[in-house]
Write a protein that holds these residues in place. Structure first.
Motif, mmCIF file in Angstrom:
data_model
loop_
_atom_site.group_PDB
_atom_site.id
_atom_site.type_symbol
_atom_site.label_atom_id
_atom_site.label_comp_id
_atom_site.label_asym_id
_atom_site.label_seq_id
_atom_site.Cartn_x
_atom_site.Cartn_y
_atom_site.Cartn_z
ATOM 1 N N UNK A 168 90.972 48.087 62.449
ATOM 2 C CA UNK A 168 91.845 49.656 62.772
ATOM 3 C C UNK A 168 92.800 49.597 64.114
ATOM 4 N N UNK A 169 92.927 50.732 64.637
ATOM 5 C CA UNK A 169 93.794 50.667 65.930
ATOM 6 C C UNK A 169 93.517 50.155 66.838
ATOM 7 N N UNK A 170 91.357 50.785 66.952
ATOM 8 C CA UNK A 170 91.150 49.452 68.107
ATOM 9 C C UNK A 170 91.584 48.473 68.272
ATOM 10 N N UNK A 171 90.955 47.428 67.150
ATOM 11 C CA UNK A 171 90.876 46.150 67.575
ATOM 12 C C UNK A 171 92.282 45.265 67.255
ATOM 13 N N UNK A 172 93.400 46.514 66.666
ATOM 14 C CA UNK A 172 94.675 46.370 66.830
ATOM 15 C C UNK A 172 95.080 46.061 68.452
ATOM 16 N N UNK A 173 95.335 47.224 68.853
ATOM 17 C CA UNK A 173 95.066 46.850 70.604
ATOM 18 C C UNK A 173 94.469 46.441 71.144
ATOM 19 N N UNK A 174 93.374 46.033 70.766
ATOM 20 C CA UNK A 174 93.063 44.515 71.667
ATOM 21 C C UNK A 174 92.978 43.468 71.156
ATOM 22 N N UNK A 175 93.795 43.179 69.982
ATOM 23 C CA UNK A 175 94.259 42.102 69.856
ATOM 24 C C UNK A 175 96.026 41.303 69.822
ATOM 25 N N UNK A 176 95.863 42.476 70.900
ATOM 26 C CA UNK A 176 97.542 42.775 71.013
ATOM 27 C C UNK A 176 97.614 42.077 72.846
ATOM 28 N N UNK A 177 96.434 42.637 73.199
ATOM 29 C CA UNK A 177 96.200 42.338 74.891
ATOM 30 C C UNK A 177 95.664 41.191 75.037
ATOM 31 N N UNK A 178 94.342 40.954 73.896
ATOM 32 C CA UNK A 178 93.512 39.199 73.902
ATOM 33 C C UNK A 178 94.350 38.370 72.867
ATOM 34 N N UNK A 179 95.251 38.801 71.981
ATOM 35 C CA UNK A 179 95.823 37.359 71.554
ATOM 36 C C UNK A 179 96.563 37.156 71.773
ATOM 37 N N UNK A 180 97.582 37.805 71.615
ATOM 38 C CA UNK A 180 99.110 37.897 71.662
ATOM 39 C C UNK A 180 99.070 37.718 73.201
ATOM 40 N N UNK A 181 99.059 37.956 74.298
ATOM 41 C CA UNK A 181 98.709 38.683 75.520
ATOM 42 C C UNK A 181 100.314 38.859 75.638
ATOM 43 N N UNK A 182 100.262 40.319 75.565
ATOM 44 C CA UNK A 182 101.155 41.404 75.758
ATOM 45 C C UNK A 182 101.165 42.478 77.261
ATOM 46 N N UNK A 183 102.201 41.949 77.093
ATOM 47 C CA UNK A 183 102.072 43.353 79.164
ATOM 48 C C UNK A 183 102.051 45.135 78.572
ATOM 49 N N UNK A 223 95.923 61.330 68.393
ATOM 50 C CA UNK A 223 94.805 59.543 68.053
ATOM 51 C C UNK A 223 95.151 58.567 68.503
ATOM 52 N N UNK A 224 96.374 58.264 68.428
ATOM 53 C CA UNK A 224 96.768 57.103 68.787
ATOM 54 C C UNK A 224 96.305 57.080 70.515
ATOM 55 N N UNK A 225 96.982 57.917 71.045
ATOM 56 C CA UNK A 225 96.367 58.006 72.954
ATOM 57 C C UNK A 225 95.288 57.705 72.925
ATOM 58 N N UNK A 226 94.589 59.170 72.316
ATOM 59 C CA UNK A 226 92.715 59.112 73.020
ATOM 60 C C UNK A 226 92.319 57.309 72.216
ATOM 61 N N UNK A 227 92.906 56.296 71.145
ATOM 62 C CA UNK A 227 92.155 54.901 71.372
ATOM 63 C C UNK A 227 92.686 54.195 72.763
ATOM 64 N N UNK A 228 93.477 54.580 73.148
ATOM 65 C CA UNK A 228 94.449 53.502 74.209
ATOM 66 C C UNK A 228 93.220 54.252 75.387
ATOM 67 N N UNK A 229 93.051 55.859 75.377
ATOM 68 C CA UNK A 229 92.272 55.697 76.817
ATOM 69 C C UNK A 229 90.867 54.900 77.065
ATOM 70 N N UNK A 253 96.398 66.964 70.259
ATOM 71 C CA UNK A 253 95.590 66.767 69.822
ATOM 72 C C UNK A 253 95.297 65.036 70.892
ATOM 73 N N UNK A 254 95.792 65.019 71.962
ATOM 74 C CA UNK A 254 95.592 63.836 72.412
ATOM 75 C C UNK A 254 94.681 64.626 73.798
ATOM 76 N N UNK A 255 93.349 64.396 72.976
ATOM 77 C CA UNK A 255 92.705 65.086 74.204
ATOM 78 C C UNK A 255 92.737 64.280 75.839
ATOM 79 N N UNK A 256 92.480 63.033 75.732
ATOM 80 C CA UNK A 256 92.440 62.083 76.389
ATOM 81 C C UNK A 256 93.290 62.224 77.283
ATOM 82 N N UNK A 257 94.627 62.799 77.941
ATOM 83 C CA UNK A 257 95.639 62.645 78.305
ATOM 84 C C UNK A 257 96.640 61.670 78.267
ATOM 85 N N UNK A 258 98.179 61.655 77.947
ATOM 86 C CA UNK A 258 98.890 60.962 78.070
ATOM 87 C C UNK A 258 100.504 61.302 79.097
ATOM 88 N N UNK A 259 101.021 60.449 79.299
ATOM 89 C CA UNK A 259 102.022 60.517 80.659
ATOM 90 C C UNK A 259 102.672 60.793 79.683
#
Length: 384
Positions: free
Chosen positions: A202-217, A243-249, A284-290
């Motif tokens: 999922x996008x959620x685990x993909x984002x977590x992998x970016x942060x916690x496996x790849x060490x991305x800033x 929807x991607x913004x909602x996953x980030x939030x 669609x981005x119900x959690x908000x986005x800058x």
């Protein structure tokens, strides 16, 4: 109820057979071919080596020519389905995730989140992006400009790209990624998309992998090349940017919207801030986005950006970012900057807005968290 004895439905694929006349490796996993098809002459074709093997001149190949026949810009190739007389060896190694599921070319990959991977424990325990800024854009063509904005602001940032499945499913279809690979901490393909440095369900685990496996800033999220649009507010694959913004939030990250802005698009619905940005981010981005806009650009466009963004909900703050040096950086892009058939500087507003979003995100990363990373360098490349 049993199936009725009705005739089978018509084919949804335009099949052809042909013989390869030329074959040139065009990317890490792609070969660009010319294929002689009886009655149609030589057609441009694309083969993914990891799926069908490495085609050679003289090989007979089975082709899917559906998109080519429709004259689709991004899909302007016949696709090699198989080299029937020289099939590749069976796959070896770990991996139990199936992507492009239940299609004739479904593939098995090793997911960063599956039990057998070395990263499973880290992903299972991860539940937060720790405020990591994530730039979300609705088109793949924004990626190089966003990355340029980030690394022009701080060349030591580690940036991961997370590719969703709204466009092309194989990451190898993007020649942009081939050219940018050395400047990225890694590519994560999510959902039905495949072929990244890491695969995720999922996008959620993909984002977590970016942060916690790849060490991305930082991370950038877009669909792959070749969006699907219908000229309607909701019938566009890029709506998933919201929807991607909602996953980030949901994961405790900071979503940053790269606005699609144009003064060159002949379609009125895309002039100024595109209706697609207003739908994806505003509804669609119900959690908000800058939402980020380049300082001074609205004045250049007669105040249209201010007018278009005036109706944004309170959850979507609009920030105006200085663009000093970004035009020069965009001019040194390692890939040609092109969107909807138009390049830079013709679509300067679009690429400048993407770079400004990258700059804003870069400025949100605490300095003490940044370790030396790879740099974007000027060079030649081609964009898909």
């Amino acid at each position: 109820m049993p199936f009725s004895a009705t005739p089978p439905p018509p084919s949804r694929i335009r099949w052809r057979r042909g013989r390869v006349t030329t074959s040139t490796r065009s990317g890490r996993d792609t070969f660009q071919l010319t294929v002689d098809v009886p009655g149609e002459g030589e057609l441009p074709a694309l083969a993914y080596a990891s799926l069908v093997g490495a085609p050679e001149a003289g090989d007979d190949v089975l082709l899917n020519t559906t998109a080519l026949a429709q004259g689709l810009g991004t899909g302007g190739f016949a696709l090699v389905v198989a080299i029937p007389d020289r099939l590749p060896a069976d796959p070896e190694g770990p991996g139990h995730l199936v992507k492009a599921r239940y299609t004739p070319l479904q593939v098995t990959v090793q997911g960063v989140d599956e039990q057998e991977t070395e990263h499973h424990a880290a992903i299972a325990a991860a539940d937060d992006l720790a405020g990591m800024p994530v730039v979300v854009a609705d088109l793949h063509s924004a990626l190089p400009a966003v990355l340029i904005g980030m690394l022009a602001t701080d060349p030591d940032l580690k940036v991961a790209y997370v590719m969703t499945d709204g466009g092309a499913l194989p990451a190898a279809f993007s020649r942009t990624l081939d050219a940018l690979h050395a400047s990225l901490a890694g590519v994560v393909t999510v959902g039905q998309a495949f072929g990244g440095d890491l695969e995720a369900v999922t996008l959620h685990t993909g984002l977590l992998a970016a942060r916690h496996v790849l060490g991305a800033d930082l991370a950038v999220v877009t669909q792959g090349p070749g969006n699907l649009g219908t000229g309607t507010p909701w019938g566009f694959s890029g709506v998933a940017a919201g929807e991607a913004c909602n996953a980030v939030v949901a994961l405790g990250g900071l979503p940053v919207g790269a606005l699609r802005i144009s003064d060159a698009d002949p379609r009125e619905r895309h002039r100024g801030v595109s209706h697609h940005s207003l739908t994806a981010f505003g509804r669609v981005a119900l959690g908000g986005v800058t939402l980020v806009a380049p300082r001074g650009l609205s004045s250049e466009l007669g105040g249209q950006i201010d007018e278009d963004l005036a109706g944004q909900p309170d959850r979507n703050p609009v920030v105006w970012v200085d663009t000093d040096g970004l035009d020069a950086a965009l001019g040194l892009s390692p890939v040609p900057l092109r969107t909807m058939g138009r390049g830079y500087p013709e679509e300067r507003a679009y690429f400048l807005a993407a770079a400004a979003a990258g700059r804003y995100a870069a400025l949100q990363v605490p300095v003490d968290e940044v370790e030396p990373a790879v740099h974007v360098e000027a060079g030649d490349g081609t964009d898909t």
